[in-house]
Design an enzyme around this catalytic site. Structure first.
Site, PDB file in Angstrom:
ATOM      1  N   CYS A 184       0.779  -1.177   0.119  1.00  0.00           N
ATOM      2  CA  CYS A 184       0.061  -0.209   0.109  1.00  0.00           C
ATOM      3  C   CYS A 184       0.784   1.365   0.059  1.00  0.00           C
ATOM      4  CB  CYS A 184      -0.725   0.063   1.227  1.00  0.00           C
ATOM      5  SG  CYS A 184      -1.696   1.430   1.532  1.00  0.00           S
ATOM      6  N   CYS A 228      18.298 -22.246 -17.577  1.00  0.00           N
ATOM      7  CA  CYS A 228      19.465 -22.463 -18.395  1.00  0.00           C
ATOM      8  C   CYS A 228      20.023 -21.480 -18.884  1.00  0.00           C
ATOM      9  CB  CYS A 228      18.811 -23.311 -19.635  1.00  0.00           C
ATOM     10  SG  CYS A 228      20.543 -23.812 -20.933  1.00  0.00           S
ATOM     11  N   CYS A 252      18.291 -27.808 -24.961  1.00  0.00           N
ATOM     12  CA  CYS A 252      18.878 -27.190 -25.927  1.00  0.00           C
ATOM     13  C   CYS A 252      20.286 -27.474 -26.063  1.00  0.00           C
ATOM     14  CB  CYS A 252      19.019 -25.628 -25.571  1.00  0.00           C
ATOM     15  SG  CYS A 252      20.034 -25.281 -24.225  1.00  0.00           S
ATOM     16  N   CYS A 257      27.170 -26.475 -15.386  1.00  0.00           N
ATOM     17  CA  CYS A 257      27.496 -26.495 -13.815  1.00  0.00           C
ATOM     18  C   CYS A 257      26.122 -26.061 -13.122  1.00  0.00           C
ATOM     19  CB  CYS A 257      28.780 -26.128 -13.355  1.00  0.00           C
ATOM     20  SG  CYS A 257      28.938 -26.151 -11.539  1.00  0.00           S
ATOM     21  N   HIS A 265      31.961 -28.059 -16.248  1.00  0.00           N
ATOM     22  CA  HIS A 265      33.775 -27.536 -16.198  1.00  0.00           C
ATOM     23  C   HIS A 265      34.351 -28.894 -15.645  1.00  0.00           C
ATOM     24  CE1 HIS A 265      32.857 -26.621 -12.067  1.00  0.00           C
ATOM     25  NE2 HIS A 265      32.010 -25.832 -12.303  1.00  0.00           N
ATOM     26  N   CYS A 297      26.433  -6.244  -9.522  1.00  0.00           N
ATOM     27  CA  CYS A 297      26.148  -6.146  -7.905  1.00  0.00           C
ATOM     28  C   CYS A 297      27.088  -7.090  -7.391  1.00  0.00           C
ATOM     29  CB  CYS A 297      24.517  -6.405  -7.628  1.00  0.00           C
ATOM     30  SG  CYS A 297      24.367  -6.940  -6.212  1.00  0.00           S
ATOM     31  N   CYS A 310      26.108   9.829  -5.798  1.00  0.00           N
ATOM     32  CA  CYS A 310      27.074   9.444  -4.834  1.00  0.00           C
ATOM     33  C   CYS A 310      27.142   7.913  -4.939  1.00  0.00           C
ATOM     34  CB  CYS A 310      25.895   9.462  -3.355  1.00  0.00           C
ATOM     35  SG  CYS A 310      24.729   8.245  -3.385  1.00  0.00           S
TER      36      CYS A 310
HETATM   37 ZN    ZN Z   1      -2.715   0.850   3.564  1.00  0.00          ZN
HETATM   38 ZN    ZN Z   2      30.538 -25.023 -11.431  1.00  0.00          ZN
HETATM   39 ZN    ZN Z   3      22.306  -7.209  -6.348  1.00  0.00          ZN
HETATM   40 ZN    ZN Z   4      19.036 -24.561 -22.374  1.00  0.00          ZN
END
Ligand code: ZN
Ligand code: ZN
Ligand code: ZN
Ligand code: ZN
Ligand code: ZN
Ligand code: ZN
Ligand code: ZN
Lengths: 587, 139
Positions: A184, A228, A252, A257, A265, A297, A310
């Site tokens: 809300c 995938c 596909c 991994c 790998h 990130c 900033c």
């Molecule tokens: Zn509310």
């Molecule tokens: Zn791995």
């Molecule tokens: Zn993140």
């Molecule tokens: Zn795939």
């Protein structure tokens, strides 16, 4: 002492050669590469029967999901929660979303403390504000008065006009998947805004986006599912914890991994892969990295664009990780001790200490290490491109050549599977071989024996694979261009199928050996041996590196003293007189 | 002009900011752009900023109130992902004032204000005088 050790090293490698590769018993020719029932093997003594069987015939511990499967599973989960908790499907969906689609966790939390769950998730069972007799209400966003028919509220009752809701919901959906957690607008309220409100108040386009986020959330927030990672692939995978084998192959055809979602790998572990990939990008993209105005990130790895002054970055919901743009450290670690918020010390410190300003000696070292890196990288990369080529060739085989070959050689296509299998094996081996170069790069320099042993195994793998690749590529050519059936074709089949199986076994064993960290080679540089009853006396003079009782599972595929079968050209070990491939006698 | 079709909400907020100013806070719209406010926040008593004035410029973007007001380099959660259209200019300024009265050294906002204050002490004192004059003369 040192020189004596060196001598041992040299000696040991030789003895490894004798002990681990050429020793073969004549009575079990097809056991050359694998068997479960021979007397023993020093090298792979750790693997127990079931492990061997599993890694040989991997039990599938994953399921590939199409979009319709995903929707079905999501619906089923919502139905379960809605039925068990006796709540609406909209509320069940909000709850599940909050508990990362873990049905049992929802049930557990709900039955432990329903009130608390309702509060944190924002599922109100009665309104906070009520206007039972009002004919007009003031919208809390635009401050205009509206008849009650133009006002909508979440379960809390806070009144907002329809056009403000539309703006609020539209803004949120276009901000990203955080809209799934919409509350809300009243900052003190927290009542959840569910899909019923979305259906009522969002544009058609936004509704589609919302459903898309909901579907994505089911895969991305659920610990047991992932997309995938192949570009353009829309399948997802659900994974059941299993035998520690993380390899997943998608419909596909991409193999990856499960644990780190990089391309499959084995035999290298996820950590090494991450280091290696980082190393590769550091070497080639240093400058781009510094100039970029988007960085991944540090928590969820999605690219976050820097569009504010900033350095305090907040990742988009649902991650919301707060980090420092300069050092990518957690924002919560920042304070006065990092030297103020807009001059992050961890970044400045690196510059002041001259990390980027190398002395002559360090430059020299850097040059050497760069050369070393280049060595491994080139080989890694060339196996990668060789694999890409093999994939293309495989495709060409499947779509064009097999059919044609079936015509000219008068063979049913089912009899030509060995060709596809050979190519599939080549693709797989190129992948393994590629990763052995990352393995080699990180193998400690001081472990000489291990290093030499490793390079030996790798060299064998390389030449064995070259032989298979060449047979599948070049020798096949004459049959592809032939006008009619050739009588040598059956011999070719025997050879290629044989090479495929030999190479498969060798590589499977290689993978296991490397995954064990070549644990049989001890730090002194010898292959350790518990059983020292060396029969052939070819072991080292000090009883180290003995071959033990029996066969090694890694066997030489080529050898100086090997003999080439006249019938099938297979290179047999010196100690056998029957061809391992076609069982013809040595001539 | 940009002011011609100013949403009712902005007009109402502005009227209220001028008629019932929050103690220690002044926000007045610029004459040529009603979406642009000059803000002064008095350093709260018994805070390190006591006797000082913190000057800010506040701008209401086209999407306001669906998008948060813009406040220069100030780093405040309700100006980012915690923004809600049910918040107002007044709420934002009160949040800043609250941060000034209980500065938290680990808070980037306080850090920024402290820097600003130190580097502009002379100017801040000037502003304080002007502020007092405006305030005393009953605007
Ligand atoms: Zn509310
Ligand atoms: Zn791995
Ligand atoms: Zn993140
Ligand atoms: Zn795939
Ligand atoms: Zn409204
Ligand atoms: Zn930092
Ligand atoms: Zn043969």
């Amino acid at each position: 002492m040192d020189s004596e050790d060196d001598m041992h090293d040299a000696n040991d490698i030789e003895s490894l050669d004798d002990d681990f590769y050429s020793g073969e018993t004549e009575d079990a020719p097809l056991d050359y590469y694998s068997d479960y029932d021979d007397e023993a093997d020093d090298y792979f003594e750790d693997a127990d029967e079931s492990d061997k069987i599993k890694s040989r015939r991997p039990e599938q511990n994953f399921t590939i999901l199409r979009e319709s499967d995903i929707e079905q599973r999501q619906e089923d989960d919502i139905t379960r929660v809605s039925t068990v908790l006796y709540i609406s499907r909209v509320d069940a969906s909000i709850l599940l979303r909050h508990y990362n689609w873990n049905v049992s966790q929802v049930h557990e939390a709900w039955f432990a403390d329903e009130e608390r769950v309702r509060k944190t998730v924002g599922l109100l069972d009665k309104p906070v504000v009520e206007f039972p007799n009002a004919r007009e209400l003031t919208c809390g966003i635009c401050f205009e008065n509206y008849p009650c028919s133009r006002i909508e509220s979440a379960a809390c009752g806070h009144p907002y006009c329809i056009s403000c809701w539309e703006g609020y919901i539209g803004t949120s959906i276009n901000d990203g998947p955080g809209c799934l957690m919409l509350r809300c607008p009243d900052p003190s309220c927290g009542a959840a805004v569910g899909q019923n409100m979305i259906s009522l108040l969002a544009s058609d386009e936004d509704k589609k986006k919302y459903s898309r986020y909901l579907l994505r959330s089911y895969i991305e927030d659920n610990k047991k599912t992932k997309w995938c990672p192949a570009p353009g692939c829309e399948y997802a995978v659900t994974f059941d914890a299993g035998n520690g084998n993380y390899d997943v192959s998608c419909l596909c055809s991409y193999c990856f991994c499960w644990n780190c979602t990089e391309e499959a790998h084995r035999p290298v572990d996820c950590g090494t892969v991450a280091k290696w990939i980082l190393k590769n990008s550091a070497e080639s993209e240093n400058m781009n990295w510094i100039l970029a105005n988007s960085k991944p990130c540090p928590k969820c790895k999605r690219p976050i664009e820097k569009n504010q002054g900033c350095m305090h970055m907040t990742c988009t919901p649902p991650c919301k990780f707060e980090f420092c743009w300069l050092c990518l450290g957690a924002w919560s670690d920042h304070g006065e001790r990092t030297g103020g918020f807009y001059a992050c010390n961890r970044y400045e410190a690196a510059k002041q200490e001259g990390v980027y300003d190398e002395s002559e000696r360090r430059r020299e070292m850097a040059k050497n290490s760069l050369e070393r890196y280049t060595h491994y990288y080139e080989r890694w990369a060339s196996n990668q491109s060789s694999r890409q080529k093999a994939l293309a060739d495989l495709h060409q085989m499947q779509t064009v050549h097999i059919e044609k070959l079936s015509d000219t050689q008068c063979q049913p296509e089912s009899q030509l599977k060995f060709i596809t299998e050979a190519w599939l094996q080549i693709v797989e081996c190129r992948r393994v071989l590629k990763w052995t170069y990352a393995y080699g790069y990180y193998l400690p320099e001081h472990e000489h024996a291990k290093k030499q042993f490793f390079e030996y195994l790798q060299g064998e793998a390389e030449s064995g694979l070259e032989r298979l690749h060449q047979c599948a590529e070049k020798e096949l050519q004459q049959y592809l261009s032939a006008d009619g059936p050739s009588k040598e074709f059956n011999d070719f089949r025997t050879k290629l199928a044989g090479l495929t199986s030999v190479t498969r076994n060798y590589f499977e064993n290689l993978v296991r050996a490397l995954e064990n960290g070549l644990s049989d080679v001890d730090s002194n540089g010898a292959a350790s041996s518990k059983a020292t009853s060396s029969k052939n006396g070819a072991g080292s003079s000090k009883g180290r590196g003995g071959r033990g009782k029996g066969t090694s599972r890694i066997n030489k595929m080529t050898d100086d003293s090997s003999w080439s079968c006249e019938h099938c050209t297979y290179a047999n070990g010196a100690s056998v007189n029957t061809c391992q491939m076609c069982r013809q006698q040595r001539r | 002009m940009a002011n011609s079709n100013l949403p009712r909400r902005i007009i109402k907020e502005t009227q209220r900011l001028l008629s019932e100013p929050a103690p220690g806070i002044s926000a007045s719209p610029s004459e040529d752009n009603m979406r642009y406010f000059n803000v002064m926040i008095l350093g709260p008593t018994q805070s390190p900023y006591e006797g000082g004035v913190f000057k800010l410029e506040l701008f209401l973007p086209e999407e306001y109130p669906m998008a948060a007001p813009k406040l220069g380099r100030i780093c405040l959660d309700i100006l980012k992902d915690k923004w809600s259209p049910a918040l107002q200019i007044r709420t934002v300024l009160l949040s800043i004032q609250a941060l000034l009265s209980a500065p938290n050294p680990d808070d980037p906002l306080s850090e920024n204000i402290a820097k600003h204050w130190k580097s502009n002490e002379a100017e801040a004192v000037e502003t304080a005088k002007e502020w007092t004059r405006l305030y005393a003369s009953g605007a």
